[in-house]
Design an enzyme around this catalytic site. Sequence first.
Site, PDB file in Angstrom:
ATOM      1  N   GLU A   1      46.513  26.205-121.284  1.00  0.00           N
ATOM      2  CA  GLU A   1      46.368  25.037-120.407  1.00  0.00           C
ATOM      3  C   GLU A   1      46.333  23.757-121.230  1.00  0.00           C
ATOM      4  O   GLU A   1      45.688  23.709-122.276  1.00  0.00           O
ATOM      5  CB  GLU A   1      45.072  25.166-119.600  1.00  0.00           C
ATOM      6  CG  GLU A   1      44.867  24.031-118.615  1.00  0.00           C
ATOM      7  CD  GLU A   1      43.506  24.110-117.920  1.00  0.00           C
ATOM      8  OE1 GLU A   1      43.469  24.499-116.742  1.00  0.00           O
ATOM      9  OE2 GLU A   1      42.486  23.793-118.556  1.00  0.00           O
TER      10      GLU A   1
ATOM     11  N   TYR B   1      48.977  17.298-116.119  1.00  0.00           N
ATOM     12  CA  TYR B   1      48.362  18.615-116.274  1.00  0.00           C
ATOM     13  C   TYR B   1      49.459  19.670-116.331  1.00  0.00           C
ATOM     14  O   TYR B   1      50.431  19.608-115.563  1.00  0.00           O
ATOM     15  CB  TYR B   1      47.424  18.910-115.084  1.00  0.00           C
ATOM     16  CG  TYR B   1      46.916  20.330-115.072  1.00  0.00           C
ATOM     17  CD1 TYR B   1      45.708  20.658-115.669  1.00  0.00           C
ATOM     18  CD2 TYR B   1      47.662  21.362-114.496  1.00  0.00           C
ATOM     19  CE1 TYR B   1      45.243  21.972-115.690  1.00  0.00           C
ATOM     20  CE2 TYR B   1      47.209  22.680-114.514  1.00  0.00           C
ATOM     21  CZ  TYR B   1      46.005  22.975-115.111  1.00  0.00           C
ATOM     22  OH  TYR B   1      45.564  24.264-115.145  1.00  0.00           O
TER      23      TYR B   1
END
Length: 386
Positions: A189, A101
């Site tokens: 993101e 992530y």
Amino acid sequence: MDLLEYQGKEIFRSFGIPVPEGKPAKSPKRAREIAEKFGSTVVIKAQVRVGGRGKAGGVKLAKDPAEAEQVASQILGMDIKGHTVREVLVEKAGDIAQEFYASFMLDRGAKAYLGMCSVKGGVDIETVAAEEPDYLAKVHIDPLVGLQQSHIRRMLFGGKIPAAAHKEVGALLALLFRAFVDGDCDLAEVNPLIITGDGKAVALDAKVSLEENAAFRHPEWAKYKDLKSLPKQERTAKELGLGNFLALEGNVGVIGNGAGLTMSTLDVVANFGGAPANFLDIGGGANAEVMANAIGVILSDRKVRSLLVNIFGGITRCDEVARGILAAIETLGGAKVPIVVRLDGTNADEGRTILRQAAPPKVETAETMNEAAQRAVALAGKGRRS
Ligand code: GDP
Ligand code: MN
């Protein structure tokens, strides 16, 4: 402004971030054509502005063009958390060895950028933050200093990224930061950021939100404006260029000038036992035409039983507002619901005089905000739409 995944990836690509090859499709047939061109296993991904598509069945592999067509027909039209899927992304399937992530966003409270990174990718990052915070690196970056190697190292080590992947992930983080800052994003993101079988970092997903105040330097953003996905009233308000409009649940329509005054107006309506039907800030300097459009949009909502117009004239002139109200009423063939108008500030007396002299049925003026709100709430209670 939140982007769809494929639009976010388009921005990533323009900054050199590795993303899988892919194209959006609005029909199963088009999905099939794209899969034919790729000639390999593809992944079909629902394009909606909400996360958790994987779990909801909105991300599926297809091994050949026929299956791509069939899977696309399943996903198109699907409802994911209240969002209807109108488009899918057809991509060459990624060869996933590891899922991480990474993100950059604005941390207004800290007056800094916030970079986050974790080895626990591909899952809901809020869950990682809550249950396994030791696996989530949070690194603040002073905007005047920018991203340094030390920040990148803290993100990699803090997020427990395996050492073998540091070089690849570090390079992607640097590119992601460039895209985030130079691309004027509020959020960039990547979840999952994958390492492929041959050790390369690739952004397999993209969640990008653009800072609309920077739109003036990005004419290319025009193509991302998706008015069709907005509720009808909000769309009309946007098309008419009417400041900030938000539909609410109650029956008292609210028009104010300035976000602060309009929010206070909602509070005062609630304080007198009413429920606002909307928030509409027509901004500074609103003229008669803006006023007329604003009233038209609010009265198009059949829940609205009364309308409260609360204007404090600064650069907005109350006589202009009064003329706008009269123009709107004329266009609409009379006020369909009671309208209570509170005018204060620049040319307030002239404005009130204009309204009193014209005296259209169902239009009242009030001296204070409290008086006006109380009256609008009372009228909403009794009012009936013909
Ligand atoms: P989200 O659930 O809305 O965040 O959608 P993602 O794009 O993150 O996809 C969800 C999951 O689907 C990922 O974590 C992957 O495990 C899987 N996935 C997405 N694309 C591919 C792909 O190309 N190949 C494979 N094998 N899995 C994929
Ligand atoms: Mn994801």
